[in-house]
Enzyme design. Structure first.
Site, PDB file in Angstrom:
ATOM      1  N   GLY A   1      -5.458  -4.516   7.552  1.00 38.45           N
ATOM      2  CA  GLY A   1      -6.496  -3.497   7.670  1.00 38.45           C
ATOM      3  C   GLY A   1      -7.540  -3.730   8.738  1.00 38.45           C
TER       4      GLY A   1
ATOM      5  N   GLY B   1     -10.657  -2.564   3.321  1.00 34.90           N
ATOM      6  CA  GLY B   1      -9.702  -2.461   4.429  1.00 34.90           C
ATOM      7  C   GLY B   1      -9.757  -1.110   5.109  1.00 34.90           C
ATOM      8  N   ASP B   2      -8.685  -0.773   5.781  1.00 38.74           N
ATOM      9  CA  ASP B   2      -8.624   0.472   6.545  1.00 38.74           C
ATOM     10  C   ASP B   2      -8.278   1.689   5.690  1.00 38.74           C
ATOM     11  OD1 ASP B   2      -6.060  -0.806   6.186  1.00 38.74           O
ATOM     12  OD2 ASP B   2      -5.208   0.785   7.426  1.00 38.74           O
TER      13      ASP B   2
ATOM     14  N   THR C   1       0.859  -1.196   0.000  1.00 36.57           N
ATOM     15  CA  THR C   1       0.000   0.000   0.000  1.00 36.57           C
ATOM     16  C   THR C   1       0.892   1.242   0.000  1.00 36.57           C
ATOM     17  OG1 THR C   1      -1.786  -1.096   1.156  1.00 36.57           O
ATOM     18  CG2 THR C   1      -1.597   1.270   1.536  1.00 36.57           C
TER      19      THR C   1
ATOM     20  N   GLY D   1      -0.883  -1.997   6.571  1.00 36.70           N
ATOM     21  CA  GLY D   1      -0.822  -3.234   7.342  1.00 36.70           C
ATOM     22  C   GLY D   1      -2.113  -3.999   7.244  1.00 36.70           C
TER      23      GLY D   1
ATOM     24  N   ARG E   1     -14.484  -7.150   0.271  1.00 37.47           N
ATOM     25  CA  ARG E   1     -13.832  -6.712   1.502  1.00 37.47           C
ATOM     26  C   ARG E   1     -13.214  -5.308   1.325  1.00 37.47           C
ATOM     27  NH1 ARG E   1      -8.272  -5.187   2.714  1.00 37.47           N
ATOM     28  NH2 ARG E   1      -7.896  -5.661   4.897  1.00 37.47           N
TER      29      ARG E   1
HETATM   30  N1  ASP Z   1      -4.040  -1.809   4.908  1.00 37.74           N
HETATM   31  C1  ASP Z   1      -4.314  -2.380   3.629  1.00 37.74           C
HETATM   32  C2  ASP Z   1      -5.596  -3.159   3.707  1.00 37.74           C
HETATM   33  O1  ASP Z   1      -5.814  -3.820   4.685  1.00 37.74           O
HETATM   34  C3  ASP Z   1      -3.237  -3.276   3.142  1.00 37.74           C
HETATM   35  C4  ASP Z   1      -1.849  -2.742   3.236  1.00 37.74           C
HETATM   36  O2  ASP Z   1      -1.611  -1.743   3.875  1.00 37.74           O
HETATM   37  O3  ASP Z   1      -0.953  -3.330   2.634  1.00 37.74           O
HETATM   38  O4  ASP Z   1      -6.341  -3.120   2.758  1.00 37.74           O
END
Ligand code: ASP
Length: 365
Positions: free
Chosen positions: A283, A259-260, A229, A281, A257
């Site tokens: 998420g 994520g964050d 990301t 990270g 789905r």
């Molecule tokens: N945080 C992102 C997610 O969970 C993934 C990432 O940061 O690599 O979608």
């Protein structure tokens, strides 16, 4: 006698003058110069990340490491130029993220990971620390630079977050061109999804897992995703902060789905009173831990420094929850934090003087 007295007085006055001159020349002169410098060079700075995860030197070829370093340098230099020319933090964040989105190296835009259905669904968000305005998109499949669409949601709509087809219709109305979904295909990410699905199948068969036992398959370490990301935070010459994050999410994600990264307060947050933060990270944990806002809240309500707040939330709270990943942040005074609990995180900083610092692995500082 009179002559001796006069001579004595002259000597005393000369010594006195000398001492006076010395004290005038020393400290105040330095102070004046220091404050002049501050006026000419207001604090500004920029920090980026390209994802956190199991990134180890022994698993990376020299040429790949070089490619990452060069792209990080190119991206941060674009944002730094915007800032040094007096541009806004929001502009710097958007333009910097565009460089990373256009590179196949990162899990955003061109290099987005594949879902379980072997499609690409992209998420992004941006926040303006001056106004607390924010924009986000989730699950878009035809937008080359999702961070630009997030910015447009913030500036051109009454909403904060748009999803999927609706977000793409909005994009069209705003003059965004749709790209063919094949634009997001990269051999590397396609190989990753195939591998993740093979592993998943094998484990299900071996351990006789039911369809409900999918927890392990979302684990980024299990499905071999190295994250990727991208995010950027910036402080401009006017003292305004901004943060942005863009991602393809996690390999093998399913059921739309999210994520964050597009969730304001979880993956992205900016507030001129405190700091600007972008997360990367696993998420689900960042959403449940409201990680980005938590750091800002510790600073706002308890007067904790950025460094201490970031450490507490990542190394203590997130780690105890079982979450993995990291954050980049910059505060209103230009202090920087880059905290992660994974083996590595692609990251770079550039300060007002143009001093560049790039690091990838845990021990790099
Ligand atoms: N945080 C992102 C997610 O969970 C993934 C990432 O940061 O690599 O979608």
């Amino acid at each position: 006698m009179n002559k001796i007295l006069t001579l004595f007085l002259v000597i005393i006055s000369i010594i006195g003058c000398k001492n006076n001159n010395q004290s005038v020349e020393k400290t105040p002169k330095l102070d004046v110069e220091a404050s002049k410098k501050d006026k000419n060079m207001p604090a500004f700075g920029i920090v980026i990340h390209g994802g956190a995860g199991t990134i180890r030197r022994k698993n990376m070829s020299d040429s790949l490491e070089k490619a990452y370093r060069l792209k990080l340098e190119e991206a941060i230099s674009v944002g730094h130029t915007v800032l040094s020319n007096g541009g806004t933090a929001l502009e710097a964040v958007t333009k910097t993220i565009n460089v990373l989105e256009d590179s196949p190296l990162f899990n955003a835009g061109k290099g987005a990971v594949f879902t379980h259905d072997e499609t690409n669904e992209l998420d992004a968000s941006i926040m303006d620390g001056a106004t607390l305005n924010a924009g986000a998109v989730a699950g878009v499949t035809k937008i080359k630079n999702p961070i630009n669409l997030a910015l447009s949601v913030m500036n051109d709509s009454p909403h904060v977050m748009l999803y999927g087809k609706g977000a793409e219709e909005f994009a069209k109305l705003q003059g965004f061109k749709w790209v063919d979904t094949s634009y997001f295909y990269t051999k590397r990410r396609f190989k990753s999804i195939k591998k993740a699905k093979r592993k998943e199948k094998k484990k299900r068969r071996k351990e006789k897992l039911t369809f409900q036992d999918f927890d392990n398959f979302q684990d980024p370490f299990f499905n071999d995703t190295k994250f990727g990301t991208v995010g950027c935070v910036a402080l401009d010459k006017n003292g305004n902060l901004a943060a942005g994050t863009s991602t393809g999410g996690m390999t093998n994600k399913r059921w739309n789905r999210i994520g964050d990264s597009p969730v304001i307060g979880a993956g992205t947050y900016a507030n001129n009173k405190t700091c600007a933060i972008s997360c990367t990270g696993w998420g689900e944990y960042f959403i449940r831990g409201v990680v980005a806002h938590d750091i800002s809240a510790m600073m706002e309500y308890k007067g904790v420094t950025l460094e201490d707040a970031a450490k507490e939330v990542i190394q203590n709270k997130l780690t105890k929850m079982g979450g993995t990943g990291g954050i980049i942040a910059i505060d209103k005074d230009g202090n920087i934090a880059m905290e992660f609990n994974t083996a590595g995180m692609y990251r770079a900083t550039m300060n007002a003087k143009g001093e560049l610092n790039i690091a990838i692995f845990g021990k790099d500082k």
